[in-house]
Structure formats: structure tokens, C-alpha cells
Design an enzyme around this catalytic site. Structure first.
Site, PDB file in Angstrom:
ATOM      1  N   CYS A  90       8.568 -89.008 -60.786  1.00 52.19           N
ATOM      2  CA  CYS A  90       7.973 -89.230 -61.954  1.00 52.19           C
ATOM      3  C   CYS A  90       9.561 -89.192 -62.768  1.00 52.19           C
ATOM      4  CB  CYS A  90       7.257 -87.832 -62.490  1.00 52.19           C
ATOM      5  SG  CYS A  90       5.799 -88.543 -63.467  1.00 52.19           S
TER       6      CYS A  90
ATOM      7  N   CYS B 160       3.912 -92.261 -62.293  1.00 50.53           N
ATOM      8  CA  CYS B 160       3.890 -92.429 -63.694  1.00 50.53           C
ATOM      9  C   CYS B 160       3.950 -93.993 -64.082  1.00 50.53           C
ATOM     10  CB  CYS B 160       4.984 -91.700 -64.412  1.00 50.53           C
ATOM     11  SG  CYS B 160       6.477 -92.234 -63.437  1.00 50.53           S
TER      12      CYS B 160
END
Length: 181
Positions: free
Chosen positions: A53, A125
Site C-alpha cells: 500500500c 490502493c
């Protein structure tokens, strides 16, 4: 654990170069011009998974927590961020609500790891486009593109539950007992 070679590619998704493969992004197959790199693990061994992420503070931490708890003995798991920060207290609380303690997790930078040590890379993400090529060309790559609860703390429970469902499906796909022998 499906292979992403040209034999499994459907006609609409032809790899760009010989020996290239398809990557999965937001559950869609996309061609990649990068050649398929060999993996040192057999199809029946535990897969090593890297969750990535932006800051390794929430989504990737929750994914690591679920994968370690639900995939114990089935997969090996680590998480990292494009940069390191700290584990968000809201992520710790959200996971405590479902009985998983990630309070001892630390935030790590992706640069601390070697891509060849992992079979599977999952971006949580949409940061897959920012990853170095060698991370995109592992045996399996997916970009889940989940909402960032750090920007909207009230959505932590929803994002946590989405992560759990995706991790459960990933474990089922990667577990040695689900692979043909």
C-alpha cells in the site's frame, strides 16, 4: 493457482511479447510487456505473499493480519508500503473488533524487501502503477484498488470487511490443498 501464460490468455488479451504474461488489475486481465520470471517455489509449496500500500499503515496492515490469521500454515505473508510510516490506531481497533490483534505490527518500506522472495504481490490502493517492474512480474499480481480509510475513518469497518473477503478468496486460490497434485 492459475498460470498466466499465453495458453490461458483469451483472445482479447494477447501478451505483448513472447513469454510475457497477463496481470490482474482490479479483477481485470491486462497484458504486460514484461517476461514471466521463474519462481523458486513449486505449485504445492506455501506461497509467499506481499501486500503493498502507500504507507503500510492501514489497508496492507489489515490484509496482513487477516492473511496471517486465516492463512496460517497455508501461505506466508508480509506487508509493506511505498514508504514506511506507522500503523494507524483505527486499523488496530478495526481488527480488534473482529478478534485479530495487529497492535505489534510495524510499518515497513517495500525497498526493505527483494521481489524474488515473493510469489504473489497484491496492491491494495491502486499503487501498482508506482511499483518497480520487478514487483509486477511475480507469478501473481493483483491491484485491489480499495478506498483509503485513512482519508475517511468512518469507512474502516467496510474496508476491513472488503479486505477480509478478498484475503479469504486469495487464500483459497493459493493454498497448496487447492492446487492440483
Amino acid at each position: 493457482f492459475p498460470s498466466h501464460d499465453t495458453a490461458t490468455a483469451n483472445a482479447k488479451h494477447k501478451p505483448i511479447l513472447p513469454n510475457s504474461k497477463l496481470i490482474i488489475q482490479n479483477s481485470k486481465l491486462l497484458p504486460t510487456p514484461y517476461p514471466l520470471l521463474p519462481t523458486p517455489y513449486s505449485l504445492t509449496s506455501m506461497k509467499k505473499v506481499m501486500f503493498v500500500c502507500k504507507k503500510n499503515s492501514a489497508r496492507s496492515q489489515m490484509a496482513e493480519g487477516f492473511a496471517k490469521a486465516l492463512g496460517e500454515g497455508k501461505i506466508l505473508v508480509t506487508s509493506s508500503g511505498l514508504e514506511a510510516s506507522s500503523v494507524r490506531p483505527e486499523a488496530i481497533v478495526a481488527m480488534q473488533e473482529v478478534g485479530i490483534d495487529i497492535g505489534n505490527h510495524t510499518s515497513n518500506a517495500l525497498s526493505e524487501f527483494k521481489p524474488e522472495d515473493f510469489d504473489v504481490v497484491i496492491s491494495l490502493c491502486g499503487c501498482g502503477v508506482s511499483l518497480p517492474v520487478e514487483w509486477l512480474t511475480r507469478a501473481y499480481f493483483d491491484d485491489w484498488q480499495l478506498d483509503d480509510p485513512a482519508e475517511q475513518p468512518e469507512i474502516f469497518p467496510r474496508v476491513r470487511d472488503e479486505i477480509r473477503a478478498r484475503v479469504e478468496a486469495l487464500i483459497a486460490r493459493l493454498s497448496p490443498e487447492s492446487s492440483p497434485h
